[in-house]
Design a protein around this motif. Sequence first.
Motif, mmCIF file in Angstrom:
data_model
loop_
_atom_site.group_PDB
_atom_site.id
_atom_site.type_symbol
_atom_site.label_atom_id
_atom_site.label_comp_id
_atom_site.label_asym_id
_atom_site.label_seq_id
_atom_site.Cartn_x
_atom_site.Cartn_y
_atom_site.Cartn_z
ATOM 1 N N ASN A 1 0.799 -1.221 0.000
ATOM 2 C CA ASN A 1 0.000 0.000 0.000
ATOM 3 C C ASN A 1 0.837 1.279 0.000
ATOM 4 O O ASN A 1 0.323 2.359 0.219
ATOM 5 N N SER A 2 2.150 1.173 -0.243
ATOM 6 C CA SER A 2 2.946 2.390 -0.313
ATOM 7 C C SER A 2 2.705 3.080 -1.652
ATOM 8 O O SER A 2 2.333 2.455 -2.641
ATOM 9 N N GLU A 3 2.899 4.401 -1.660
ATOM 10 C CA GLU A 3 2.685 5.156 -2.893
ATOM 11 C C GLU A 3 3.846 4.914 -3.849
ATOM 12 O O GLU A 3 5.012 4.876 -3.448
ATOM 13 N N LEU A 4 3.504 4.755 -5.100
ATOM 14 C CA LEU A 4 4.483 4.559 -6.159
ATOM 15 C C LEU A 4 4.251 5.640 -7.203
ATOM 16 O O LEU A 4 3.172 5.730 -7.775
ATOM 17 N N SER A 5 5.262 6.473 -7.427
ATOM 18 C CA SER A 5 5.178 7.516 -8.455
ATOM 19 C C SER A 5 6.154 7.171 -9.564
ATOM 20 O O SER A 5 7.340 6.926 -9.315
ATOM 21 N N ILE A 6 5.643 7.173 -10.778
ATOM 22 C CA ILE A 6 6.440 6.891 -11.965
ATOM 23 C C ILE A 6 6.424 8.132 -12.855
ATOM 24 O O ILE A 6 5.361 8.650 -13.184
#
Length: 173
Positions: free
Chosen positions: A28-33
């Motif tokens: 559930n951690s945020e992932l920014s691409i």
Amino acid sequence: VDQDDLRACQCDAGTRECDESPEAKNQNSELSICVFSDAINFVIGDIKELVLSQENGLSYKAIGNYDTNGPTNKDTGTGTAVVSTRVLSIFFDDPTPLAVSGIAILEFDSSGRRELVRFKDRGLNERFENAFGTKVQLLKFADKPKSAGATIKQYFGSAVAVPLTAIMFAVGF
């Protein structure tokens, strides 16, 4: 526009700068691409598709046919587009690296330019689809900090873990 002109990386969504040594992600951690092009005079007009997948066949389509799903957001129309989503729990049954792949739409950037001849008339108002991809490391269960409840459950089973955890917190253990 060449296929090699498109790049992707894990990044800071606010600054749009690539993280040169990104940390492994937890559930559930945020992932920014960030998706960007080396092509001059082009912007990322949209993200058509973005898929998170593992070698075991599990996959999650965060963006399909330009539409975002669930906890996914996208910010496009500049030289660097950002897609932010959450790393779903389904990927942690076998926490092998995630492959992030997608299709971006590159558009000619005519902002701030004086147009003596309309670009549409010259055929320069085209949109190009290009693929992109990157890898994301996941934390393995052994890498995660263990809570007292998780440790008790591991040794005694779930029937005992909940009452013991409640007692531990009540006593201040």
